[in-house]
Design a protein around this motif. Structure first.
Motif, PDB file in Angstrom:
ATOM      1  N   HIS A  30       0.877  -1.170   0.000  1.00  0.00           N
ATOM      2  CA  HIS A  30       0.000   0.000   0.000  1.00  0.00           C
ATOM      3  C   HIS A  30       0.916   1.221   0.000  1.00  0.00           C
ATOM      4  O   HIS A  30       1.728   1.392   0.908  1.00  0.00           O
ATOM      5  CB  HIS A  30      -0.888  -0.018   1.250  1.00  0.00           C
ATOM      6  CG  HIS A  30      -1.888   1.088   1.277  1.00  0.00           C
ATOM      7  ND1 HIS A  30      -3.114   0.982   0.668  1.00  0.00           N
ATOM      8  CD2 HIS A  30      -1.837   2.319   1.813  1.00  0.00           C
ATOM      9  CE1 HIS A  30      -3.781   2.115   0.849  1.00  0.00           C
ATOM     10  NE2 HIS A  30      -3.027   2.934   1.544  1.00  0.00           N
ATOM     11  N   PHE A  31       0.793   2.055  -1.039  1.00  0.00           N
ATOM     12  CA  PHE A  31       1.618   3.246  -1.184  1.00  0.00           C
ATOM     13  C   PHE A  31       0.825   4.471  -0.744  1.00  0.00           C
ATOM     14  O   PHE A  31      -0.345   4.606  -1.083  1.00  0.00           O
ATOM     15  CB  PHE A  31       2.038   3.437  -2.654  1.00  0.00           C
ATOM     16  CG  PHE A  31       3.057   2.436  -3.119  1.00  0.00           C
ATOM     17  CD1 PHE A  31       4.395   2.775  -3.206  1.00  0.00           C
ATOM     18  CD2 PHE A  31       2.682   1.153  -3.480  1.00  0.00           C
ATOM     19  CE1 PHE A  31       5.337   1.856  -3.638  1.00  0.00           C
ATOM     20  CE2 PHE A  31       3.612   0.222  -3.909  1.00  0.00           C
ATOM     21  CZ  PHE A  31       4.943   0.580  -3.994  1.00  0.00           C
ATOM     22  N   GLU A  32       1.481   5.353  -0.015  1.00  0.00           N
ATOM     23  CA  GLU A  32       0.882   6.597   0.468  1.00  0.00           C
ATOM     24  C   GLU A  32       1.811   7.754   0.133  1.00  0.00           C
ATOM     25  O   GLU A  32       3.014   7.553  -0.053  1.00  0.00           O
ATOM     26  CB  GLU A  32       0.705   6.549   1.996  1.00  0.00           C
ATOM     27  CG  GLU A  32      -0.368   5.610   2.483  1.00  0.00           C
ATOM     28  CD  GLU A  32      -1.769   6.197   2.356  1.00  0.00           C
ATOM     29  OE1 GLU A  32      -1.907   7.435   2.260  1.00  0.00           O
ATOM     30  OE2 GLU A  32      -2.730   5.416   2.358  1.00  0.00           O
ATOM     31  N   PRO A  33       1.281   8.984   0.102  1.00  0.00           N
ATOM     32  CA  PRO A  33       2.176  10.139  -0.002  1.00  0.00           C
ATOM     33  C   PRO A  33       3.173  10.110   1.157  1.00  0.00           C
ATOM     34  O   PRO A  33       2.881   9.549   2.223  1.00  0.00           O
ATOM     35  CB  PRO A  33       1.223  11.329   0.103  1.00  0.00           C
ATOM     36  CG  PRO A  33      -0.078  10.793  -0.424  1.00  0.00           C
ATOM     37  CD  PRO A  33      -0.130   9.368   0.067  1.00  0.00           C
ATOM     38  N   PRO A  34       4.350  10.694   0.965  1.00  0.00           N
ATOM     39  CA  PRO A  34       5.385  10.618   1.995  1.00  0.00           C
ATOM     40  C   PRO A  34       5.030  11.410   3.243  1.00  0.00           C
ATOM     41  O   PRO A  34       4.211  12.326   3.210  1.00  0.00           O
ATOM     42  CB  PRO A  34       6.607  11.223   1.303  1.00  0.00           C
ATOM     43  CG  PRO A  34       6.028  12.156   0.286  1.00  0.00           C
ATOM     44  CD  PRO A  34       4.759  11.495  -0.182  1.00  0.00           C
ATOM     45  N   GLY A  35       5.696  11.059   4.337  1.00  0.00           N
ATOM     46  CA  GLY A  35       5.556  11.807   5.577  1.00  0.00           C
ATOM     47  C   GLY A  35       6.305  13.130   5.475  1.00  0.00           C
ATOM     48  O   GLY A  35       6.893  13.460   4.443  1.00  0.00           O
ATOM     49  N   ALA A  36       6.309  13.856   6.559  1.00  0.00           N
ATOM     50  CA  ALA A  36       6.918  15.189   6.586  1.00  0.00           C
ATOM     51  C   ALA A  36       8.411  15.164   6.253  1.00  0.00           C
ATOM     52  O   ALA A  36       8.938  16.124   5.680  1.00  0.00           O
ATOM     53  CB  ALA A  36       6.701  15.821   7.960  1.00  0.00           C
ATOM     54  N   ASP A  37       9.089  14.078   6.594  1.00  0.00           N
ATOM     55  CA  ASP A  37      10.532  13.990   6.335  1.00  0.00           C
ATOM     56  C   ASP A  37      10.857  13.586   4.903  1.00  0.00           C
ATOM     57  O   ASP A  37      12.012  13.624   4.497  1.00  0.00           O
ATOM     58  CB  ASP A  37      11.178  12.997   7.304  1.00  0.00           C
ATOM     59  CG  ASP A  37      11.139  13.493   8.740  1.00  0.00           C
ATOM     60  OD1 ASP A  37      11.019  14.711   8.956  1.00  0.00           O
ATOM     61  OD2 ASP A  37      11.217  12.640   9.641  1.00  0.00           O
ATOM     62  N   GLY A  38       9.866  13.177   4.131  1.00  0.00           N
ATOM     63  CA  GLY A  38      10.092  12.757   2.745  1.00  0.00           C
ATOM     64  C   GLY A  38      10.852  11.448   2.675  1.00  0.00           C
ATOM     65  O   GLY A  38      10.902  10.691   3.636  1.00  0.00           O
ATOM     66  N   GLY A  39      11.436  11.180   1.542  1.00  0.00           N
ATOM     67  CA  GLY A  39      12.179   9.943   1.342  1.00  0.00           C
ATOM     68  C   GLY A  39      11.274   8.743   1.192  1.00  0.00           C
ATOM     69  O   GLY A  39      10.065   8.865   0.974  1.00  0.00           O
ATOM     70  N   VAL A  83      10.853   9.491  -6.518  1.00  0.00           N
ATOM     71  CA  VAL A  83       9.578   9.950  -5.956  1.00  0.00           C
ATOM     72  C   VAL A  83       9.469   9.419  -4.528  1.00  0.00           C
ATOM     73  O   VAL A  83       9.613   8.224  -4.297  1.00  0.00           O
ATOM     74  CB  VAL A  83       8.383   9.480  -6.821  1.00  0.00           C
ATOM     75  CG1 VAL A  83       7.062   9.844  -6.163  1.00  0.00           C
ATOM     76  CG2 VAL A  83       8.473  10.063  -8.218  1.00  0.00           C
ATOM     77  N   ASP A  84       9.229  10.308  -3.584  1.00  0.00           N
ATOM     78  CA  ASP A  84       9.104   9.917  -2.181  1.00  0.00           C
ATOM     79  C   ASP A  84       7.758   9.244  -1.929  1.00  0.00           C
ATOM     80  O   ASP A  84       6.747   9.632  -2.519  1.00  0.00           O
ATOM     81  CB  ASP A  84       9.219  11.140  -1.275  1.00  0.00           C
ATOM     82  CG  ASP A  84      10.581  11.813  -1.356  1.00  0.00           C
ATOM     83  OD1 ASP A  84      11.537  11.170  -1.821  1.00  0.00           O
ATOM     84  OD2 ASP A  84      10.683  12.982  -0.945  1.00  0.00           O
TER      85      ASP A  84
END
Length: 141
Positions: A31-40, A71-72
């Motif tokens: 399951h892919f989600e947009p990255p958290g605040a730290d990215g990566g 892409v993060d």
């Protein structure tokens, strides 16, 4: 770097290079989600070690980084299996790369036509049609 803009659930990859004979095998559902605040790339596995040994996670991570191409994303592995004889790091690296590319297509960051190059990946909304079938070949996903 940019981040995955939308979730892409239930990306399933089952790598079987030599059906009916020995060869790299790997199976994951992610399951892919947009990255958290730290990215990566954030990679978490909710799969019990008996079903997907942790030793394959570094190779899976390498493949995801390759497939996501900068892409993060936050990635949760929700299911997976291995084979005592045929599983190896190469299989999980391939699975990660295919899952990452599938997520980019599912999020609209790559054109739908790219789905045809993903031999072992499936996800809800996967494009189909003559171009996808032609690229996958007669052997299917």
């Amino acid at each position: 770097m940019t981040g995955l803009p939308v979730p892409v659930p239930d990306v399933s990859v089952r790598v079987r290079l030599n059906v009916g004979a020995c060869g790299p095998y790997a199976h994951i559902v992610a399951h892919f989600e947009p990255p958290g605040a730290d990215g990566g790339l954030e990679l978490l596995s909710a799969v019990p070690q008996a079903r997907l040994p942790r030793e394959y996670l570094p190779a899976l991570r390498t493949g995801l980084l390759e497939g996501l191409a900068g892409v993060d994303a936050a990635v949760l592995i929700t299911d997976g299996t291995f084979h005592e004889v045929d599983s190896c790091e190469l299989g999980y690296r391939i699975a990660g790369a295919q899952a990452g590319r599938a997520a980019l297509i599912g999020a609209g960051l790559l054109p739908p036509e790219e789905a045809g190059a993903l031999r072992w990946a499936s996800w809800p909304g996967r494009p189909s049609g003559p171009a996808a079938v032609e690229r996958r070949g007669a052997g299917g996903r």
